[in-house]
Design a protein around this motif. Sequence first.
Motif, PDB file in Angstrom:
ATOM      1  N   GLN A   1       0.821  -1.210   0.000  1.00 24.10           N
ATOM      2  CA  GLN A   1       0.000   0.000   0.000  1.00 24.10           C
ATOM      3  C   GLN A   1       0.853   1.257   0.000  1.00 24.10           C
ATOM      4  OE1 GLN A   1      -3.421  -0.145   0.127  1.00 24.10           O
ATOM      5  NE2 GLN A   1      -3.358  -2.360   0.153  1.00 24.10           N
ATOM      6  N   PHE A   2       2.082   1.131   0.477  1.00 25.53           N
ATOM      7  CA  PHE A   2       2.943   2.302   0.601  1.00 25.53           C
ATOM      8  C   PHE A   2       4.019   2.268  -0.480  1.00 25.53           C
ATOM      9  CE2 PHE A   2       1.222   1.400   4.781  1.00 25.53           C
ATOM     10  CZ  PHE A   2       0.705   2.634   5.137  1.00 25.53           C
ATOM     11  N   GLY A   3       4.452   3.421  -0.907  1.00 21.93           N
ATOM     12  CA  GLY A   3       5.429   3.492  -1.994  1.00 21.93           C
ATOM     13  C   GLY A   3       6.842   3.666  -1.486  1.00 21.93           C
ATOM     14  N   LEU A   4       7.761   3.730  -2.443  1.00 22.64           N
ATOM     15  CA  LEU A   4       9.161   4.002  -2.121  1.00 22.64           C
ATOM     16  C   LEU A   4       9.589   5.216  -2.945  1.00 22.64           C
ATOM     17  CD1 LEU A   4      10.379   0.321  -2.208  1.00 22.64           C
ATOM     18  CD2 LEU A   4      10.387   1.765  -0.187  1.00 22.64           C
ATOM     19  N   PHE A   5      10.762   5.738  -2.643  1.00 25.69           N
ATOM     20  CA  PHE A   5      11.221   6.948  -3.341  1.00 25.69           C
ATOM     21  C   PHE A   5      11.403   6.670  -4.839  1.00 25.69           C
ATOM     22  CE2 PHE A   5      12.828   7.331   1.019  1.00 25.69           C
ATOM     23  CZ  PHE A   5      12.212   8.514   1.376  1.00 25.69           C
ATOM     24  N   ASP A   6      10.610   7.334  -5.643  1.00 31.37           N
ATOM     25  CA  ASP A   6      10.640   7.076  -7.087  1.00 31.37           C
ATOM     26  C   ASP A   6      11.976   7.434  -7.728  1.00 31.37           C
ATOM     27  OD1 ASP A   6       8.161   6.041  -7.281  1.00 31.37           O
ATOM     28  OD2 ASP A   6       7.170   7.920  -7.793  1.00 31.37           O
TER      29      ASP A   6
ATOM     30  N   ASP B   1       7.590  13.722  -1.721  1.00 32.13           N
ATOM     31  CA  ASP B   1       7.989  12.326  -1.924  1.00 32.13           C
ATOM     32  C   ASP B   1       6.794  11.431  -2.214  1.00 32.13           C
ATOM     33  OD1 ASP B   1      10.786  12.379  -1.703  1.00 32.13           O
ATOM     34  OD2 ASP B   1      10.602  12.682   0.443  1.00 32.13           O
ATOM     35  N   ASN B   2       5.634  12.038  -2.328  1.00 34.73           N
ATOM     36  CA  ASN B   2       4.399  11.318  -2.645  1.00 34.73           C
ATOM     37  C   ASN B   2       4.184  10.133  -1.720  1.00 34.73           C
ATOM     38  OD1 ASN B   2       3.609  13.021  -4.770  1.00 34.73           O
ATOM     39  ND2 ASN B   2       5.197  12.114  -6.037  1.00 34.73           N
ATOM     40  N   ARG B   3       4.009   8.964  -2.291  1.00 32.17           N
ATOM     41  CA  ARG B   3       3.614   7.812  -1.468  1.00 32.17           C
ATOM     42  C   ARG B   3       4.766   7.221  -0.672  1.00 32.17           C
ATOM     43  NH1 ARG B   3      -1.491   6.178  -2.822  1.00 32.17           N
ATOM     44  NH2 ARG B   3      -1.180   4.182  -1.819  1.00 32.17           N
ATOM     45  N   ALA B   4       5.966   7.806  -0.788  1.00 32.21           N
ATOM     46  CA  ALA B   4       7.101   7.286  -0.015  1.00 32.21           C
ATOM     47  C   ALA B   4       7.254   8.018   1.311  1.00 32.21           C
ATOM     48  CB  ALA B   4       8.382   7.417  -0.823  1.00 32.21           C
TER      49      ALA B   4
END
Lengths: 282, 492
Positions: free
Chosen positions: A108-113, B345-348
Amino acid sequence: MGAEENDQGTGVHSSQADGNLKIMTAAVFVQDLTKNYGPTKALKGLTFEVPAGSIYGLIGPNGAGKTTAFSILAGLMRPTSGISRILGIEVQPNSRELASRIGFSSPQFGLFDYLNGREILLACALMHGLAAYEAETRTQDLLELLDLESAAGHFVYEYSQGMRQKLGLACSFIHAPDVLLLDEPFIALDPASVYRVVRTLRQMAASGRTVVLSSHDLALVERVCHRVGILHEGELKYETDPGPAAGIPAGDQPATAPGQSQLESLLWQVVGAPEMKDLSWL
Amino acid sequence: MNGAQQLQVLSTLPVRRMSILLLARLLIQERWRKLQVQYGWAARLSICLVLAMATWMLASVSVSLVRAATQEQIAEVFNRLLAIWIIAGTVTGKDLTWHVRLERLLFFPLSFQRLFGSSLFFALLTFPLTLGLCVLEICVLVKSSGTIAWLAALPAFILLVWGARAIISLIRTALFRSGALTRSIRYMLWLLIACLAISIVLLDHYNLSSALPGYHCARIFLGIDPFEHLLPLGIAAALLIAADYVVQHDLVYSGITGPLGFRTSRKTAGRFLLLRPSTSRVLWRISLLGWLRNRNALLLLIWGALYGFGYTYFTKVGSQMYFVGFCWMVLIFHSYLRGNLLGVDNRAVWVYYRLPIRIDDAIRAKNSALSFVQMVMVGGVLLSPVLRETRGMTTPIDWIGILSFACCGILLGEIFGSYFSVLHPEPIERSSLYSGGTTPGAFLVPVLQTVILAILIVPGAVARRNLGDVPAGILFVSVPVVLLVVRNAVLR
């Protein structure tokens, strides 16, 4: 059938006298946890505990409250009420003490793009206080273990869902935490990666670490977990030791259809069998 | 019947062509609902009222300006507006038109030609363009009353929009996504952009302004053979749209949906983080990498630093106020990003809460990495007077004054950025929970920065004129020091 009735299996509701002892010994202790999102009640008094050195699985349909429970345990969300302790420490949002002892991963959570895979792992390791050499060694080990080495120099936004998932898992492993909280760890993983992750989790449990995971892959949960809880509509409806009906009271033995696992039958018995609508036009 | 046979039968079935009107209705409905979720009825009504008022005010101002304007002046204005539009669109990615993502619509039973064609229609359905068209039409009616110029103004405006949009699309594809194109298309694209750039330089050099779009727009505007002048605009727009069609077709079917990233070798990846690592250094470095690898932030940095240097160096203009203005401009570019420093950082963003670090350390790292980026841009502006003697930057007090102004600007950004990032990070748009660019701070930080800087200039100028260089120098140094103390107190 419910957690309250399953005293012999769970020990969730034992007497108040030894309650404090349980808090001391259980690696993860959750009692009467509730969480409301406005009028929606995501958790309604969730109670369970996980002893150290074991793998605990939370299963349940979509929207049952699994991710909410994991987010609260990881200190990312404040509960509406209830107690949650990990390693005897009360879980508080942004607790630095717990952050270094817990590993958390969730799709559900992202990482640094805009960082590449190696940089993300190194940053996590270094911010967990590992020395540069150790951070580099562990990063390399995890990249190799999870077959991410060839993509280590690519930005994360170029990763596939499975690669992101593996990188998230690697981030949660890198500081060798005492407790791992893994929300849907096997989602989008290829069979080889599933095998490697499962082996790593077993290895961690064998060394005294604790793993709490959620998954929809019931056969896998049955194979991996020492104990499984069925979460439905924000409540823990049932707890059992998976495997060949161990821990399931004699009267509650679910009737399994051909090709259906015990856990699947049990889940359907607890949350209700899925209704099927025939598509006449298909 | 096996699977392959079934597929064969399916592929021979007549596919009902999806009506383009149905697609249009679907997309407009989706857009409308998104607006509803983002803003609600009250906000939408306010926006409509504000835009109506803006149109009325802009039209009255424009009308008073164009009454006395000559054809050459109108042509010059059109050319400059077009250049600003293309530069701003290329740098920020916002070209005022609506972009429907073609790859998202591929599963509909519509050919790419029809999808691309419909995207040209959708491009026009935005408030800023409607406002621009209204103002233009009002001005045309005032300037050339009694003619049918207003009828020609609409297609001319549409052709300008499509042409500018196609140029921006081509340049941005060449800059950010050329790796996804096949080799022949990539070379064709670069060749086309080079030809366009060379022809613009040559036209400007040889003073052939009649070939530039501004000339034709001015003639249409004034009602001088308006429909004749639509032809060159139409040919230029058609060629650009055709080129964009070829490039977008190649891009969409490449299957690569995002920009191809900068890749580092396996050996060098992460070396920057391992150089004498500590928590604060690692935080600062990942923040800096984040800014530098965000293509819009990077393009603003390159554009701000190079333009600041190039303009001051080659035009040889210079005065204290000129450098103050330039420093303000490059500082303001990134100011909106301070509105929610972690939100970018949006979703991060959750990662910061899971690491054993203090959140104020993360905010401090983000702030100082962005300040470093701004310092580089200010450095670009100030490099010119270092390399050659420039008016307004000759004495030490000139330098102290400008450096003090730049430091104050950066420190004010950090102070207000920290305040809004911690206390008011919620986005204005309800649906973009993680967006850093739509918070109250994103709008208020640049405004507050500008107002306070403007206020600070006055005592500096007065002190320099009335008290002499030494007291003025003390004032110039002391203000940033005070702001530094305030900044540290706020971050604590």
